[in-house]
Design an enzyme around this catalytic site. Sequence first.
Site, PDB file in Angstrom:
ATOM      1  N   ASP A  17      -1.320  -9.761   2.783  1.00 46.59           N
ATOM      2  CA  ASP A  17      -1.757  -8.540   2.111  1.00 46.59           C
ATOM      3  C   ASP A  17      -3.219  -8.732   1.704  1.00 46.59           C
ATOM      4  O   ASP A  17      -3.540  -9.658   0.957  1.00 46.59           O
ATOM      5  CB  ASP A  17      -0.882  -8.318   0.872  1.00 46.59           C
ATOM      6  CG  ASP A  17      -1.233  -7.043   0.120  1.00 46.59           C
ATOM      7  OD1 ASP A  17      -2.349  -6.507   0.302  1.00 46.59           O
ATOM      8  OD2 ASP A  17      -0.381  -6.590  -0.664  1.00 46.59           O
ATOM      9  N   ASN A  31     -11.860   6.155   4.317  1.00 45.60           N
ATOM     10  CA  ASN A  31     -12.222   7.368   5.050  1.00 45.60           C
ATOM     11  C   ASN A  31     -13.559   7.847   4.493  1.00 45.60           C
ATOM     12  O   ASN A  31     -14.055   7.317   3.505  1.00 45.60           O
ATOM     13  CB  ASN A  31     -11.133   8.441   4.955  1.00 45.60           C
ATOM     14  CG  ASN A  31     -10.824   8.814   3.519  1.00 45.60           C
ATOM     15  OD1 ASN A  31     -11.726   9.233   2.783  1.00 45.60           O
ATOM     16  ND2 ASN A  31      -9.586   8.644   3.099  1.00 45.60           N
ATOM     17  N   VAL A  40      -4.153   0.868   3.789  1.00 42.45           N
ATOM     18  CA  VAL A  40      -4.848  -0.227   3.125  1.00 42.45           C
ATOM     19  C   VAL A  40      -5.807   0.309   2.051  1.00 42.45           C
ATOM     20  O   VAL A  40      -6.007  -0.315   1.006  1.00 42.45           O
ATOM     21  CB  VAL A  40      -5.540  -1.131   4.174  1.00 42.45           C
ATOM     22  CG1 VAL A  40      -6.768  -0.490   4.756  1.00 42.45           C
ATOM     23  CG2 VAL A  40      -5.844  -2.497   3.602  1.00 42.45           C
ATOM     24  N   ASP A  41      -6.377   1.470   2.301  1.00 40.22           N
ATOM     25  CA  ASP A  41      -7.287   2.128   1.359  1.00 40.22           C
ATOM     26  C   ASP A  41      -6.572   2.377   0.020  1.00 40.22           C
ATOM     27  O   ASP A  41      -7.067   2.020  -1.066  1.00 40.22           O
ATOM     28  CB  ASP A  41      -7.733   3.458   1.989  1.00 40.22           C
ATOM     29  CG  ASP A  41      -8.898   4.119   1.276  1.00 40.22           C
ATOM     30  OD1 ASP A  41      -9.459   3.506   0.349  1.00 40.22           O
ATOM     31  OD2 ASP A  41      -9.239   5.255   1.654  1.00 40.22           O
ATOM     32  N   THR A 131      -6.448   0.771  13.107  1.00 37.99           N
ATOM     33  CA  THR A 131      -5.214   0.606  13.899  1.00 37.99           C
ATOM     34  C   THR A 131      -3.976   1.201  13.231  1.00 37.99           C
ATOM     35  O   THR A 131      -2.873   1.090  13.755  1.00 37.99           O
ATOM     36  CB  THR A 131      -4.927  -0.877  14.207  1.00 37.99           C
ATOM     37  OG1 THR A 131      -4.648  -1.562  12.976  1.00 37.99           O
ATOM     38  CG2 THR A 131      -6.088  -1.527  14.918  1.00 37.99           C
ATOM     39  N   VAL A 133      -3.238   4.744  10.637  1.00 34.18           N
ATOM     40  CA  VAL A 133      -3.235   6.210  10.773  1.00 34.18           C
ATOM     41  C   VAL A 133      -4.285   6.687  11.787  1.00 34.18           C
ATOM     42  O   VAL A 133      -4.082   7.695  12.467  1.00 34.18           O
ATOM     43  CB  VAL A 133      -3.518   6.864   9.397  1.00 34.18           C
ATOM     44  CG1 VAL A 133      -3.611   8.377   9.510  1.00 34.18           C
ATOM     45  CG2 VAL A 133      -2.431   6.497   8.410  1.00 34.18           C
ATOM     46  N   TYR A 134      -5.401   5.957  11.929  1.00 41.38           N
ATOM     47  CA  TYR A 134      -6.458   6.387  12.844  1.00 41.38           C
ATOM     48  C   TYR A 134      -6.124   6.148  14.314  1.00 41.38           C
ATOM     49  O   TYR A 134      -6.871   6.585  15.199  1.00 41.38           O
ATOM     50  CB  TYR A 134      -7.795   5.737  12.467  1.00 41.38           C
ATOM     51  CG  TYR A 134      -8.515   6.442  11.309  1.00 41.38           C
ATOM     52  CD1 TYR A 134      -7.895   7.468  10.596  1.00 41.38           C
ATOM     53  CD2 TYR A 134      -9.814   6.081  10.953  1.00 41.38           C
ATOM     54  CE1 TYR A 134      -8.540   8.110   9.547  1.00 41.38           C
ATOM     55  CE2 TYR A 134     -10.473   6.727   9.902  1.00 41.38           C
ATOM     56  CZ  TYR A 134      -9.834   7.732   9.204  1.00 41.38           C
ATOM     57  OH  TYR A 134     -10.491   8.369   8.174  1.00 41.38           O
TER      58      TYR A 134
HETATM   59  P1  ADP Z   1      -6.939   3.334   9.402  1.00 39.93           P
HETATM   60  O1  ADP Z   1      -6.971   4.724   8.789  1.00 39.93           O
HETATM   61  O2  ADP Z   1      -8.317   2.721   9.531  1.00 39.93           O
HETATM   62  O3  ADP Z   1      -6.133   3.297  10.652  1.00 39.93           O
HETATM   63  P2  ADP Z   1      -4.740   2.167   7.835  1.00 39.93           P
HETATM   64  O4  ADP Z   1      -4.772   1.775   6.410  1.00 39.93           O
HETATM   65  O5  ADP Z   1      -3.843   3.297   8.214  1.00 39.93           O
HETATM   66  O6  ADP Z   1      -6.262   2.439   8.259  1.00 39.93           O
HETATM   67  O7  ADP Z   1      -4.336   0.911   8.726  1.00 39.93           O
HETATM   68  C1  ADP Z   1      -5.206  -0.137   9.089  1.00 39.93           C
HETATM   69  C2  ADP Z   1      -4.416  -1.426   9.212  1.00 39.93           C
HETATM   70  O8  ADP Z   1      -4.223  -1.987   7.914  1.00 39.93           O
HETATM   71  C3  ADP Z   1      -3.017  -1.256   9.803  1.00 39.93           C
HETATM   72  O9  ADP Z   1      -2.837  -2.257  10.803  1.00 39.93           O
HETATM   73  C4  ADP Z   1      -2.090  -1.486   8.626  1.00 39.93           C
HETATM   74  O10 ADP Z   1      -0.874  -2.098   9.037  1.00 39.93           O
HETATM   75  C5  ADP Z   1      -2.899  -2.450   7.793  1.00 39.93           C
HETATM   76  N1  ADP Z   1      -2.591  -2.524   6.354  1.00 39.93           N
HETATM   77  C6  ADP Z   1      -2.039  -1.588   5.546  1.00 39.93           C
HETATM   78  N2  ADP Z   1      -1.940  -2.064   4.280  1.00 39.93           N
HETATM   79  C7  ADP Z   1      -2.440  -3.340   4.292  1.00 39.93           C
HETATM   80  C8  ADP Z   1      -2.600  -4.373   3.320  1.00 39.93           C
HETATM   81  N3  ADP Z   1      -2.234  -4.198   2.054  1.00 39.93           N
HETATM   82  N4  ADP Z   1      -3.142  -5.562   3.715  1.00 39.93           N
HETATM   83  C9  ADP Z   1      -3.534  -5.746   5.000  1.00 39.93           C
HETATM   84  N5  ADP Z   1      -3.410  -4.825   5.956  1.00 39.93           N
HETATM   85  C10 ADP Z   1      -2.865  -3.630   5.620  1.00 39.93           C
END
Ligand code: ADP
Length: 183
Positions: A17, A31, A40-41, A131, A133-134
Amino acid sequence: MDELTFLNDRLVVITGDITEQKVDAIVNAANSTLLGGGGVDGAIHRRGGPTVLQECREIRRHQYPDGLPPGRAVVTGGGKLPAKHVIHTVGPIWRDGKHGEMETLAEAYRSSLNLAAETGLGSIAFPAISTGVYGFPKELAAQVAYRTIGEHLKRRSLPRQVYLIFFDEGDRRVFLNSIKQFL
Ligand code: ADP
Protein backbone atom coordinates in the site's frame (compact mmCIF):
# COMPACT_ATOMS: atom_id res chain seq x y z
CA MET A 1 8.07 -10.12 1.42
CA ASP A 2 10.47 -10.81 -1.41
CA GLU A 3 12.00 -7.73 -2.95
CA LEU A 4 13.15 -7.53 -6.53
CA THR A 5 15.69 -4.96 -7.55
CA PHE A 6 16.74 -3.64 -10.93
CA LEU A 7 18.89 -0.90 -12.46
CA ASN A 8 21.91 -1.32 -10.18
CA ASP A 9 19.64 -1.79 -7.16
CA ARG A 10 18.19 1.71 -7.55
CA LEU A 11 14.76 0.35 -8.52
CA VAL A 12 12.87 -1.87 -6.07
CA VAL A 13 9.60 -3.53 -7.11
CA ILE A 14 7.30 -4.51 -4.26
CA THR A 15 3.68 -5.30 -3.45
CA GLY A 16 2.01 -3.08 -0.88
CA ASP A 17 0.00 0.00 0.00
CA ILE A 18 1.69 3.19 -1.14
CA THR A 19 0.19 5.18 1.75
CA GLU A 20 2.33 3.12 4.14
CA GLN A 21 5.67 3.80 2.47
CA LYS A 22 8.19 5.72 4.53
CA VAL A 23 10.02 7.53 1.76
CA ASP A 24 10.87 11.12 0.87
CA ALA A 25 7.96 11.22 -1.59
CA ILE A 26 5.09 9.06 -2.72
CA VAL A 27 3.56 9.80 -6.10
CA ASN A 28 -0.16 10.34 -6.39
CA ALA A 29 -1.91 9.25 -9.58
CA ALA A 30 -4.13 12.32 -9.31
CA ASN A 31 -6.66 13.81 -11.67
CA SER A 32 -6.38 17.30 -13.14
CA THR A 33 -8.54 18.89 -10.44
CA LEU A 34 -5.97 17.94 -7.73
CA LEU A 35 -8.92 17.85 -5.34
CA GLY A 36 -8.97 14.11 -4.71
CA GLY A 37 -10.79 11.20 -6.28
CA GLY A 38 -11.02 7.43 -6.09
CA GLY A 39 -8.37 4.73 -6.10
CA VAL A 40 -4.89 5.60 -4.94
CA ASP A 41 -5.74 9.33 -5.00
CA GLY A 42 -8.55 8.84 -2.47
CA ALA A 43 -6.36 6.65 -0.26
CA ILE A 44 -3.54 9.23 -0.21
CA HIS A 45 -5.85 12.11 0.69
CA ARG A 46 -7.64 10.07 3.37
CA ARG A 47 -4.37 9.17 5.07
CA GLY A 48 -2.61 12.49 4.38
CA GLY A 49 -5.42 14.58 5.84
CA PRO A 50 -6.60 18.15 5.21
CA THR A 51 -3.20 19.86 4.84
CA VAL A 52 -2.45 17.94 1.62
CA LEU A 53 -5.77 19.01 0.11
CA GLN A 54 -5.23 22.58 1.30
CA GLU A 55 -1.83 22.73 -0.44
CA CYS A 56 -3.41 21.30 -3.60
CA ARG A 57 -6.04 24.04 -3.51
CA GLU A 58 -3.27 26.67 -3.23
CA ILE A 59 -1.45 25.18 -6.22
CA ARG A 60 -4.68 25.29 -8.22
CA ARG A 61 -5.26 28.91 -7.23
CA HIS A 62 -1.76 30.21 -7.94
CA GLN A 63 -0.25 27.93 -10.58
CA TYR A 64 -2.90 25.86 -12.32
CA PRO A 65 -6.32 27.56 -12.24
CA ASP A 66 -7.49 25.31 -15.09
CA GLY A 67 -6.14 22.14 -13.51
CA LEU A 68 -2.87 20.20 -13.73
CA PRO A 69 -2.38 18.98 -17.31
CA PRO A 70 -1.64 15.27 -17.88
CA GLY A 71 2.11 14.59 -17.76
CA ARG A 72 2.93 17.41 -15.31
CA ALA A 73 3.79 17.11 -11.61
CA VAL A 74 3.62 19.26 -8.47
CA VAL A 75 4.77 18.66 -4.90
CA THR A 76 3.08 19.12 -1.51
CA GLY A 77 3.90 18.05 2.02
CA GLY A 78 2.89 14.58 3.17
CA GLY A 79 0.54 15.68 5.96
CA LYS A 80 -0.13 12.70 8.22
CA LEU A 81 1.42 10.21 5.79
CA PRO A 82 4.67 8.46 6.72
CA ALA A 83 6.09 9.94 3.49
CA LYS A 84 7.54 13.44 3.77
CA HIS A 85 6.07 14.68 0.48
CA VAL A 86 3.45 13.84 -2.10
CA ILE A 87 4.24 14.40 -5.76
CA HIS A 88 0.94 14.72 -7.60
CA THR A 89 0.97 13.83 -11.27
CA VAL A 90 -1.76 13.15 -13.81
CA GLY A 91 -1.50 10.17 -16.12
CA PRO A 92 -3.27 9.83 -19.46
CA ILE A 93 -6.72 8.34 -19.84
CA TRP A 94 -6.31 5.37 -22.20
CA ARG A 95 -8.33 5.68 -25.39
CA ASP A 96 -6.83 3.54 -28.14
CA GLY A 97 -3.08 4.16 -27.88
CA LYS A 98 -3.15 6.59 -30.79
CA HIS A 99 -3.63 9.75 -28.76
CA GLY A 100 -0.15 10.11 -27.29
CA GLU A 101 -0.97 7.97 -24.26
CA MET A 102 2.49 6.34 -24.12
CA GLU A 103 4.30 9.67 -24.30
CA THR A 104 2.03 11.28 -21.69
CA LEU A 105 2.56 8.37 -19.30
CA ALA A 106 6.34 8.62 -19.80
CA GLU A 107 6.07 12.36 -19.18
CA ALA A 108 4.21 11.77 -15.88
CA TYR A 109 7.06 9.54 -14.64
CA ARG A 110 9.72 11.92 -16.00
CA SER A 111 8.17 15.05 -14.46
CA SER A 112 7.81 13.33 -11.09
CA LEU A 113 11.42 12.14 -11.09
CA ASN A 114 12.75 15.53 -12.20
CA LEU A 115 10.70 17.30 -9.53
CA ALA A 116 12.01 14.89 -6.89
CA ALA A 117 15.59 15.57 -8.04
CA GLU A 118 15.07 19.35 -8.02
CA THR A 119 13.55 19.13 -4.53
CA GLY A 120 16.60 17.17 -3.37
CA LEU A 121 14.66 13.99 -2.54
CA GLY A 122 16.54 10.73 -2.10
CA SER A 123 13.68 8.23 -2.35
CA ILE A 124 10.39 8.09 -4.24
CA ALA A 125 7.59 5.51 -4.51
CA PHE A 126 5.30 5.25 -7.55
CA PRO A 127 1.95 3.51 -7.93
CA ALA A 128 1.09 2.02 -11.32
CA ILE A 129 -0.07 5.33 -12.79
CA SER A 130 -3.11 5.19 -15.15
CA THR A 131 -3.59 1.41 -14.82
CA GLY A 132 -6.75 1.67 -12.67
CA VAL A 133 -9.77 3.74 -13.61
CA TYR A 134 -7.78 5.39 -16.45
CA GLY A 135 -7.60 2.01 -18.20
CA PHE A 136 -4.00 1.96 -19.50
CA PRO A 137 -2.98 -1.65 -20.40
CA LYS A 138 -0.79 -2.92 -17.57
CA GLU A 139 1.83 -4.61 -19.76
CA LEU A 140 2.41 -1.48 -21.79
CA ALA A 141 2.39 0.74 -18.70
CA ALA A 142 5.06 -1.50 -17.15
CA GLN A 143 7.34 -1.06 -20.15
CA VAL A 144 6.88 2.71 -20.23
CA ALA A 145 7.53 2.99 -16.48
CA TYR A 146 10.63 0.79 -16.56
CA ARG A 147 12.19 2.50 -19.57
CA THR A 148 11.49 6.02 -18.31
CA ILE A 149 12.82 5.33 -14.83
CA GLY A 150 15.90 3.67 -16.36
CA GLU A 151 16.61 6.70 -18.53
CA HIS A 152 16.32 9.05 -15.57
CA LEU A 153 18.58 6.97 -13.31
CA LYS A 154 21.26 6.86 -16.00
CA ARG A 155 21.41 10.65 -16.10
CA ARG A 156 20.81 11.75 -12.52
CA SER A 157 21.92 10.74 -9.04
CA LEU A 158 18.62 11.80 -7.40
CA PRO A 159 16.37 10.20 -6.42
CA ARG A 160 18.88 7.54 -5.42
CA GLN A 161 16.15 4.99 -4.67
CA VAL A 162 12.95 4.42 -6.66
CA TYR A 163 10.17 2.06 -5.56
CA LEU A 164 7.35 0.73 -7.71
CA ILE A 165 4.47 -0.27 -5.47
CA PHE A 166 1.93 -2.75 -6.82
CA PHE A 167 -1.31 -3.05 -4.93
CA ASP A 168 -1.47 -6.79 -5.43
CA GLU A 169 0.89 -9.59 -6.30
CA GLY A 170 -0.89 -10.26 -9.61
CA ASP A 171 -0.11 -6.74 -10.82
CA ARG A 172 3.50 -7.09 -9.74
CA ARG A 173 3.75 -10.37 -11.70
CA VAL A 174 2.39 -8.67 -14.81
CA PHE A 175 5.02 -5.96 -14.41
CA LEU A 176 7.87 -8.44 -13.99
CA ASN A 177 6.79 -10.47 -17.02
CA SER A 178 6.40 -7.34 -19.13
CA ILE A 179 9.91 -6.01 -18.56
CA LYS A 180 11.75 -9.31 -19.14
CA GLN A 181 12.70 -8.21 -22.65
CA PHE A 182 14.62 -5.22 -21.24
CA LEU A 183 16.77 -7.20 -18.77
P1 ADP B 1 -5.59 5.97 -12.41
O1 ADP B 1 -6.81 6.88 -12.41
O2 ADP B 1 -4.31 6.71 -12.70
O3 ADP B 1 -5.80 4.76 -13.26
P2 ADP B 1 -6.12 4.45 -9.95
O4 ADP B 1 -6.02 4.94 -8.56
O5 ADP B 1 -7.48 4.08 -10.45
O6 ADP B 1 -5.43 5.56 -10.87
O7 ADP B 1 -5.18 3.18 -10.14
C1 ADP B 1 -3.78 3.24 -10.32
C2 ADP B 1 -3.15 2.00 -9.70
O8 ADP B 1 -3.01 2.19 -8.30
C3 ADP B 1 -3.97 0.72 -9.88
O9 ADP B 1 -3.09 -0.31 -10.32
C4 ADP B 1 -4.49 0.43 -8.48
O10 ADP B 1 -4.60 -0.97 -8.25
C5 ADP B 1 -3.39 1.01 -7.63
N1 ADP B 1 -3.74 1.38 -6.24
C6 ADP B 1 -4.94 1.73 -5.73
N2 ADP B 1 -4.82 2.01 -4.41
C7 ADP B 1 -3.50 1.84 -4.08
C8 ADP B 1 -2.73 1.94 -2.88
N3 ADP B 1 -3.28 2.31 -1.73
N4 ADP B 1 -1.39 1.66 -2.94
C9 ADP B 1 -0.81 1.31 -4.12
N5 ADP B 1 -1.47 1.19 -5.27
C10 ADP B 1 -2.81 1.44 -5.26
